[in-house]
Structure formats: C-alpha cells, structure tokens
Design a protein around this motif. Structure first.
Motif, PDB file in Angstrom:
ATOM      1  N   PHE A 231      15.954  13.992   1.947  1.00 36.77           N
ATOM      2  CA  PHE A 231      15.774  12.682   2.610  1.00 36.77           C
ATOM      3  C   PHE A 231      15.647  13.042   4.036  1.00 36.77           C
ATOM      4  CE2 PHE A 231      14.885   8.395   0.732  1.00 36.77           C
ATOM      5  CZ  PHE A 231      14.212   9.105  -0.617  1.00 36.77           C
ATOM      6  N   PRO A 232      16.889  13.640   4.570  1.00 35.39           N
ATOM      7  CA  PRO A 232      17.189  13.764   6.185  1.00 35.39           C
ATOM      8  C   PRO A 232      15.904  14.684   6.648  1.00 35.39           C
ATOM      9  CG  PRO A 232      19.393  14.040   5.012  1.00 35.39           C
ATOM     10  CD  PRO A 232      18.132  13.983   3.835  1.00 35.39           C
ATOM     11  N   GLU A 233      15.420  15.671   5.488  1.00 32.69           N
ATOM     12  CA  GLU A 233      14.537  16.662   6.069  1.00 32.69           C
ATOM     13  C   GLU A 233      13.113  16.094   5.916  1.00 32.69           C
ATOM     14  OE1 GLU A 233      14.839  20.268   3.923  1.00 32.69           O
ATOM     15  OE2 GLU A 233      16.934  20.693   4.524  1.00 32.69           O
ATOM     16  N   LEU A 234      12.693  14.959   5.403  1.00 29.27           N
ATOM     17  CA  LEU A 234      11.266  14.375   5.187  1.00 29.27           C
ATOM     18  C   LEU A 234      11.129  13.499   6.410  1.00 29.27           C
ATOM     19  CD1 LEU A 234      11.505  12.527   1.652  1.00 29.27           C
ATOM     20  CD2 LEU A 234      10.354  14.573   2.343  1.00 29.27           C
ATOM     21  N   LYS A 235      10.117  14.118   6.946  1.00 30.10           N
ATOM     22  CA  LYS A 235       9.436  13.573   8.233  1.00 30.10           C
ATOM     23  C   LYS A 235       8.584  12.172   7.915  1.00 30.10           C
ATOM     24  CE  LYS A 235       7.697  15.144  12.527  1.00 30.10           C
ATOM     25  NZ  LYS A 235       6.937  16.331  13.181  1.00 30.10           N
ATOM     26  N   ASP A 236       9.092  11.186   8.695  1.00 28.60           N
ATOM     27  CA  ASP A 236       8.464   9.853   8.507  1.00 28.60           C
ATOM     28  C   ASP A 236       6.916   9.783   8.863  1.00 28.60           C
ATOM     29  OD1 ASP A 236       7.436   7.097   8.454  1.00 28.60           O
ATOM     30  OD2 ASP A 236       9.151   6.473   9.604  1.00 28.60           O
ATOM     31  N   PRO A 237       6.072   9.986   8.265  1.00 27.79           N
ATOM     32  CA  PRO A 237       4.652  10.088   8.893  1.00 27.79           C
ATOM     33  C   PRO A 237       4.313   9.197   9.956  1.00 27.79           C
ATOM     34  CG  PRO A 237       4.590   9.375   6.632  1.00 27.79           C
ATOM     35  CD  PRO A 237       6.126   9.538   6.768  1.00 27.79           C
TER      36      PRO A 237
ATOM     37  N   VAL B  56       0.931  -1.063  -0.120  1.00 30.80           N
ATOM     38  CA  VAL B  56       0.003  -0.191   0.056  1.00 30.80           C
ATOM     39  C   VAL B  56       0.781   1.128  -0.031  1.00 30.80           C
ATOM     40  CG1 VAL B  56      -1.858   1.210   1.368  1.00 30.80           C
ATOM     41  CG2 VAL B  56      -1.932  -1.098   1.273  1.00 30.80           C
ATOM     42  N   THR B  57       0.729   2.141  -0.853  1.00 26.95           N
ATOM     43  CA  THR B  57       1.387   3.503  -1.073  1.00 26.95           C
ATOM     44  C   THR B  57       0.702   4.470  -0.698  1.00 26.95           C
ATOM     45  OG1 THR B  57       0.997   3.797  -3.448  1.00 26.95           O
ATOM     46  CG2 THR B  57       2.820   2.326  -3.093  1.00 26.95           C
ATOM     47  N   GLY B  58      -0.480   4.621  -0.804  1.00 28.89           N
ATOM     48  CA  GLY B  58      -1.327   5.779  -0.438  1.00 28.89           C
ATOM     49  C   GLY B  58      -1.348   6.689  -1.633  1.00 28.89           C
ATOM     50  N   GLN B  59      -0.955   6.070  -3.043  1.00 28.13           N
ATOM     51  CA  GLN B  59      -0.940   7.108  -4.351  1.00 28.13           C
ATOM     52  C   GLN B  59      -2.211   6.446  -5.121  1.00 28.13           C
ATOM     53  OE1 GLN B  59       1.265   9.581  -4.000  1.00 28.13           O
ATOM     54  NE2 GLN B  59       1.305   8.562  -1.971  1.00 28.13           N
ATOM     55  N   ARG B  60      -3.316   6.927  -4.929  1.00 24.34           N
ATOM     56  CA  ARG B  60      -4.463   6.654  -5.595  1.00 24.34           C
ATOM     57  C   ARG B  60      -4.222   5.867  -7.114  1.00 24.34           C
ATOM     58  NH1 ARG B  60      -6.335  11.324  -3.240  1.00 24.34           N
ATOM     59  NH2 ARG B  60      -6.356  12.508  -5.052  1.00 24.34           N
ATOM     60  N   VAL B  61      -3.491   6.576  -8.059  1.00 25.98           N
ATOM     61  CA  VAL B  61      -3.435   6.078  -9.393  1.00 25.98           C
ATOM     62  C   VAL B  61      -2.743   4.533  -9.328  1.00 25.98           C
ATOM     63  CG1 VAL B  61      -1.306   7.065  -9.880  1.00 25.98           C
ATOM     64  CG2 VAL B  61      -2.824   6.288 -11.539  1.00 25.98           C
ATOM     65  N   ILE B  62      -1.729   4.446  -8.109  1.00 22.51           N
ATOM     66  CA  ILE B  62      -1.197   3.036  -8.060  1.00 22.51           C
ATOM     67  C   ILE B  62      -1.973   2.082  -7.310  1.00 22.51           C
ATOM     68  CG2 ILE B  62       0.950   1.962  -6.817  1.00 22.51           C
ATOM     69  CD1 ILE B  62       2.442   4.647  -7.466  1.00 22.51           C
ATOM     70  N   ASP B  63      -2.604   2.327  -6.192  1.00 24.44           N
ATOM     71  CA  ASP B  63      -3.206   1.318  -5.172  1.00 24.44           C
ATOM     72  C   ASP B  63      -4.631   1.040  -5.900  1.00 24.44           C
ATOM     73  OD1 ASP B  63      -1.308   1.547  -3.594  1.00 24.44           O
ATOM     74  OD2 ASP B  63      -2.414   2.884  -2.032  1.00 24.44           O
ATOM     75  N   THR B  64      -5.201   1.848  -6.794  1.00 23.86           N
ATOM     76  CA  THR B  64      -6.463   1.342  -7.188  1.00 23.86           C
ATOM     77  C   THR B  64      -6.189   0.791  -8.535  1.00 23.86           C
ATOM     78  OG1 THR B  64      -7.602   3.308  -5.877  1.00 23.86           O
ATOM     79  CG2 THR B  64      -8.704   2.472  -7.770  1.00 23.86           C
TER      80      THR B  64
ATOM     81  N   LEU C  38       6.905   7.159  -2.969  1.00 19.17           N
ATOM     82  CA  LEU C  38       7.028   5.861  -2.486  1.00 19.17           C
ATOM     83  C   LEU C  38       7.757   5.494  -1.259  1.00 19.17           C
ATOM     84  CD1 LEU C  38       7.008   3.891  -5.986  1.00 19.17           C
ATOM     85  CD2 LEU C  38       4.969   4.332  -4.482  1.00 19.17           C
ATOM     86  N   ALA C  39       8.837   5.990  -1.161  1.00 18.58           N
ATOM     87  CA  ALA C  39       9.712   5.876  -0.069  1.00 18.58           C
ATOM     88  C   ALA C  39       9.189   6.375   1.326  1.00 18.58           C
ATOM     89  CB  ALA C  39      11.166   6.840  -0.210  1.00 18.58           C
ATOM     90  N   LYS C  40       8.429   7.508   1.091  1.00 25.12           N
ATOM     91  CA  LYS C  40       7.926   7.991   2.270  1.00 25.12           C
ATOM     92  C   LYS C  40       6.577   7.468   2.726  1.00 25.12           C
ATOM     93  CE  LYS C  40       6.202  12.602   3.872  1.00 25.12           C
ATOM     94  NZ  LYS C  40       6.409  14.072   3.745  1.00 25.12           N
ATOM     95  N   TRP C  41       5.865   7.040   1.938  1.00 27.48           N
ATOM     96  CA  TRP C  41       4.272   6.383   2.305  1.00 27.48           C
ATOM     97  C   TRP C  41       4.133   4.856   2.056  1.00 27.48           C
ATOM     98  CZ3 TRP C  41       1.731   9.549   5.171  1.00 27.48           C
ATOM     99  CH2 TRP C  41       1.832  11.035   4.866  1.00 27.48           C
ATOM    100  N   ALA C  42       5.141   4.444   1.266  1.00 27.88           N
ATOM    101  CA  ALA C  42       4.931   2.806   1.183  1.00 27.88           C
ATOM    102  C   ALA C  42       5.059   1.884   2.442  1.00 27.88           C
ATOM    103  CB  ALA C  42       6.015   2.323   0.259  1.00 27.88           C
ATOM    104  N   GLU C  43       4.043   0.988   2.682  1.00 24.61           N
ATOM    105  CA  GLU C  43       4.018   0.220   3.814  1.00 24.61           C
ATOM    106  C   GLU C  43       5.378  -0.619   3.747  1.00 24.61           C
ATOM    107  OE1 GLU C  43       0.677  -2.511   3.991  1.00 24.61           O
ATOM    108  OE2 GLU C  43      -0.493  -0.962   5.072  1.00 24.61           O
ATOM    109  N   ALA C  44       6.450   0.091   3.987  1.00 29.41           N
ATOM    110  CA  ALA C  44       7.657  -0.616   4.080  1.00 29.41           C
ATOM    111  C   ALA C  44       8.482  -0.179   5.455  1.00 29.41           C
ATOM    112  CB  ALA C  44       8.768  -0.242   2.989  1.00 29.41           C
ATOM    113  N   ASP C  45       9.119  -1.191   6.241  1.00 32.55           N
ATOM    114  CA  ASP C  45       9.846  -0.788   7.336  1.00 32.55           C
ATOM    115  C   ASP C  45      11.250  -0.052   7.096  1.00 32.55           C
ATOM    116  OD1 ASP C  45       7.967  -2.126   9.031  1.00 32.55           O
ATOM    117  OD2 ASP C  45       8.894  -3.943   8.166  1.00 32.55           O
ATOM    118  N   ILE C  46      12.072  -0.522   5.836  1.00 34.21           N
ATOM    119  CA  ILE C  46      13.253  -0.028   5.451  1.00 34.21           C
ATOM    120  C   ILE C  46      13.104   0.661   4.086  1.00 34.21           C
ATOM    121  CG2 ILE C  46      15.848  -0.488   5.384  1.00 34.21           C
ATOM    122  CD1 ILE C  46      14.807  -0.816   8.268  1.00 34.21           C
TER     123      ILE C  46
END
Length: 589
Positions: A273-279, A210-218, A245-253
């Motif tokens: 990347f260091p500034e992106l906040k892990d949601p 699951v990525t949370g991107q509608r065009v991809i998930d649906t 995808l790096a930020k939102w995909a259901e991945a641990d690493i």
C-alpha cells in the motif's frame, strides 16, 4: 467505577464477579497487567469479559476494573496513513516500545497527542453552530483536508475561535450552549464503535462507484454507498480485486481492514500500500488510506471488534462529505471469532456452530454503509461503500457466512478458481455474479455515458449466457454439430471474455478503463458480431469470418490510451467494414 475480581478464565473469556455496577459493553482493565477487555454478558454481579489480549497466566482473584465507558475510537488528525490493530492501537508506535511482537498491557493512545497540527478556522466568533457543522480544517496529508466537526448533540454560539498550531487535546474554539454553559472544542472526538454515527437522510443508490474494472462497472456495478460481497476460494484473486478497488475506485478515502488474514498476506498489504501510487494525485496511496491489521495469530476477541473500529473511522470521514470505500478482508474470519466467543459463552449454537445471531450482526455491519446527507446545518453529501471479502471453506458458498452475507448485500462478485487457473483475471464468474443496483442506476449510465449503455450490456450478458448453453452441446456432440450462426455466437462470446472481461491489473493502460472507453469496447465487440451475422447471411464462410485480421485490432483495443480512443475506434471500424466487404466480393467471385 465498578471493581471486581476474576472468578474464571477460559481463553480470551474472563468471568469476573463483584461487577454489579458495571454496564454491558463497558471497557474493563483486567489484572495488574491492565489488559484491555469488554463486557459482553451480565448475570447478576457476574460479568463475562472478552479480553483483547493474550490471557495466559491470569488466575482467579486478580482485579478487574471497569472504565465506565464503551469501546470507543479516537477520531481526529493523524488517522490517515496510520496502521492500527483491531481496537485502534497504533502498531508502529507499539513496535517502537515493545519490538516486533505485540506485548500485553501496552497502553499507547491511538493518535499522537503531542504532534501539532495547523488549524484554519472556517467559522468566526458569534456564528451559530450545531452538531456536524465544520468549524475549521487541518491539512492532514498533501491530498486530505481533515474537516473539524462540531460533536453530535452540541449546539450553540461560538464565543472564540483562533487559527494556529495545536495538538489534538488543545482547545481551538469555545461554544456557548443555550443552557448557559460553555464547551471547549478540540481537534479530537471519541465515538463508541458499536453505535453507528447519525445522519440526516439516506439517499437512493442511483449513481455508480466507478472502479475502472470492466467486469464490475459494465456487468455488475456497485452503487456509491452500496454494499458488495467478494466470495472466493484460496488463490482466486480476492486480495488483488480489493487492491484494484482501493487504488482506482472513485473514493476520497480508503479504509482497509485485514480481519483475521494470514500474517504474510497482511505483511504484503502493509508493504504494497505505501508503494502503490495514487493515480489521481501521484502521491502514495497511504496518503488517503487507513489500515487496520488484525492477523490470524492476534487475540481472537480483537478480531471481532476490528470491523466495527474500521467502519466507525469510515463513517467519520463520510460525515466530512467524503466518498469512502471500506474493504473488509475477510468477514469469514470475523464470523469465526464470533463463533469462538459464542462457544466460550456456552450459547446455543446455530448452523455449523455459528451463533444464532450471525445474520443480524452481519446486517448491523453492512447497514452502516450508504450515501447520506450528513447532520448539521450545511447538509453535506457523503458516501460509505462497503466491500466485504468472504472466504468460504473449500470455496463452498452454501455455508452460513456466505449465505447470510448474500441475504444482505446487493452485489455479488463470485470469484471462480477455474477462471483463476486459466489465468483469467479478474476471475469474476459472469454466470453466477449479480448486481441488484443495475435498474436503479440505468438512468445515470444512459445520461452520463451513452443512451445505449444498458442495451449493449444486456446484449453482452445474453451472448455469454448463450455461450454457456452452447458449450454444453459442444461437450456432448462436438463443435461440428453446431450451425454457423451458433459458432459465430461462440466466437463473439470468446471475444467478450478475452478482449473485454479479461483485464491486466499490472498493465499501465489496461489496469483502469474509463466508462466511455468501456462503452466503445462493447460497441466494437458487438459491431464485429453484427457485421459477421450479416456477412454470414450473404454467404460468407464462418471459417473466414473467424480468421479476420481485424480481430487482432479489436483484441488490442484495451491497450489504447484514452486520448486516442475515438480515432482508433473509427480506424478499427473502417478496417472491419473493408475486410468483410473484401470477403463478400471473394465469395461472389
């Protein structure tokens, strides 16, 4: 250990003689500067060495020395949050030694061998262990627990294991093997990059990443442990898609490989990347990310090794039972490095100068993805999903790298420069993209989201395809030639494109859409279409149906917060029914 001398230098390729005792893929040290290289071809006592550093100034007669071991990576605490080059040299540590420009012959270990980590044992003396078992943990970052694994091929009984602070070279446990010998276990392992790490069983790709991107998930979902390709011309948004995808995909690493990209693009990634906040956790995304940076001005041979370095690190975390997402940006640049080395080896070229083995090398890389049961007595489940960006010259996907990739991957997200110029992001073209995982994941979507998920998805796709056909008619004879039902189809399709598929990566709510909200948005768009078709049959005018005020609410539904979804859905549905009823009453009157 085999020692020889340089016979010939051709760019990054060095021919050395007197290397009869060396083996294919041995790592060698070239010249007195001890440049690192790898043997890629043997002819009698002559070895062809691809050197991973700049070779200017080398000449015949200089020494070449084999280390007797293949190109390997160091695996242990300290990987997360690090930035490596294509052969796992730590760029930040090198910068401290040599400044901003990468100097030749710098020998710095990949991981910090002095830093102490707190080891917490999960096994005790007397326990039987086998390769792949977890003997203890290290809290590597606030959100990643690094699991210390028994090396592959080792089995026996733990003689001693102790908690405490250790560096990665110190012994944390001793294992007595069945043949009477003992083996010291440390926090560090090494693994050859060109050999896939073993697993017990590969599982069916029947659940989505699951990525949370509608065009991809649906429309074009990727399975957990699946492989996808993102081809697209310059400026079509490949890098932003991979960031999302790096930020939102259901991945641990997350393992991000910048393979042959422009230096300024890679700088953006390293800064962002260091500034992106892990949601999920609120920490920096770097707290669960490994970055591999091999820019286009770095030695070309190291670019060829970079994707193997990255996927080996990703497999290591998969073996711990984590879900890992690997982004390779881009495999086209990797293939260009392969072509350059092949040309210097004077191999017979294939299509467009690429080596004949391009397809098999790509397949070897992508086939290392998968959702697997790991080796070891516990049999954990881990997943490695690979998303490879492809940069075809001029956006032409008929070129060899794109075609070879399409024969291997099962998801194709075709980025379209026309959509990007229209400011439609993500610029995934719904007519040329596909996902071959849809059928295997139908059961999961129907069980975990809604029993009508696949039906609604099929209706959305049908409307978008009919829109493409109708647009051709419109371009030939104009909009007035269309019947009212056909105009309604165009309006419903426009709603799908603008209200559902268009997604703002920088909006705090719209950047990620949970599956349940995606389903509700599909329902809303199709509810409007179904009710409008009914109203049309009852005599309503197409102009009035197009101008219904409720369409504005449907368009803004993407910005509704998750907790308000159901209430807002019912409110919009109520408004839709009311406005259509009023329209019909006006027509009757």
């Amino acid at each position: 250990m085999s020692k020889g001398t340089i016979k010939k230098v051709a760019g990054p390729l060095v021919i050395a003689e007197g290397m009869r005792d060396a083996n294919m893929f041995d790592v060698v040290r070239v010249s007195s500067q001890r440049l690192i290289g790898e043997i890629i071809e043997m002819h009698g006592d002559q070895a062809s060495v691809q050197v991973y550093e700049e070779t200017s100034g080398l000449g015949p007669g200089e020494p070449v020395e084999s280390t007797g071991a293949p190109l390997s990576v160091e695996l242990g605490p300290g990987l997360i949050g690090s930035i490596f080059d294509g052969i796992q040299r730590p760029l930040e540590e090198i910068m401290k030694v040599s400044g901003n420009n990468l100097q030749r012959g710098v020998e710095i270990p990949a991981l910090d061998h002095k830093k102490k980590w707190h080891f917490t044992p999960l096994k005790k003396a007397g326990d039987s262990v086998t390769g792949g078992d977890i003997i203890g943990t290290v809290q590597e970052t606030p959100i990643v627990v690094h699991k210390i694994l028994v090396p592959h091929g080792l089995m026996g009984t733990i003689r001693s294991i102790k908690e405490g602070d250790y560096n990665i070279d110190e012994t944390v446990a001793v294992v007595d093997t069945p043949n009477g010998s003992s083996q010291d276990l440390t926090l560090l392992q090494r693994w050859p990059v060109r050999v896939g790490r073993p697993y017990k069983q590969k599982l069916s790709p029947d659940m989505p990443l699951v990525t949370g991107q509608r065009v991809i998930d649906t429309l074009f979902p990727i399975a957990k442990g699946g492989v996808a390709a993102v081809p697209g011309p310059f400026g079509s948004g490949k890098t932003v898609v991979q960031h999302q995808l790096a930020k939102w995909a259901e991945a641990d690493i997350v393992v991000y490989i910048g393979c042959g990209e422009r230096g300024n693009e890679m700088t953006d990634v390293l800064n962002e990347f260091p500034e992106l906040k892990d949601p999920k956790t609120g920490f920096s995304l770097m707290e669960r990310t490994v970055l591999i940076a091999n820019t286009s001005d770095m030695p070309v041979a190291a670019r060829e090794a970079s994707i193997y370095t990255g996927i080996t690190i990703a497999e290591y975390f998969r073996d711990m039972g984590y879900s890992v997402a690997l982004m390779a940006d881009s495999t086209s640049r990797w293939a260009e490095a392969l072509r350059e080395m092949s040309g210097r080896l004077e191999e017979m070229p294939g299509e467009e100068g690429y080596p004949a083995y391009l397809g098999s090398r790509l397949a070897q890389f992508y086939e290392r993805a998968g959702r697997v049961v790991t080796i070891g007595s516990e049999g954990r489940e881990g997943a490695l999903s690979v998303i490879g960006a492809v940069s075809p010259p001029g956006g032409d996907i008929s070129e060899p790298v794109s075609q070879a990739t399409l024969r291997i991957v099962k998801v194709f997200w075709s980025l379209d420069s026309d959509l990007a110029y229209k400011r439609h992001f993500p610029a995934v073209n719904w007519l040329t993209s596909y996902s071959l995982y849809v059928d295997t994941m139908e059961k999961w979507f129907n069980e975990h989201v809604d029993a009508h998920w696949m039906d609604l998805r099929a209706r959305l796709m049908r409307l978008l395809q009919e829109e493409a056909e109708l647009n051709e008619i419109v371009q030939l004879v104009g909009m007035d030639a269309l019947s009212a039902p056909d105009r309604l189809k165009l309006e419903a399709s426009r709603s799908i494109r603008e209200d559902f598929l268009h997604q703002d990566a920088f909006h705090e709510v719209d950047t990620y859409t949970p599956l349940q909200k995606q389903f509700t948005m599909m329902q809303l768009v199709l509810d409007y279409y179904d009710k409008a078709v009914e109203a049309l049959d009852q005599g309503a005018s197409i102009e009035d149906l197009v101008k219904l005020p409720v369409r504005e609410q449907i368009g803004r539904f993407k910005y509704v917060q998750e907790k308000n979804i159901q209430a807002e859905y019912e409110a919009v549905l109520k408004a839709l029914s009311k406005q259509i009823d009023e329209l019909l009453q006006k027509e009757d009157f």
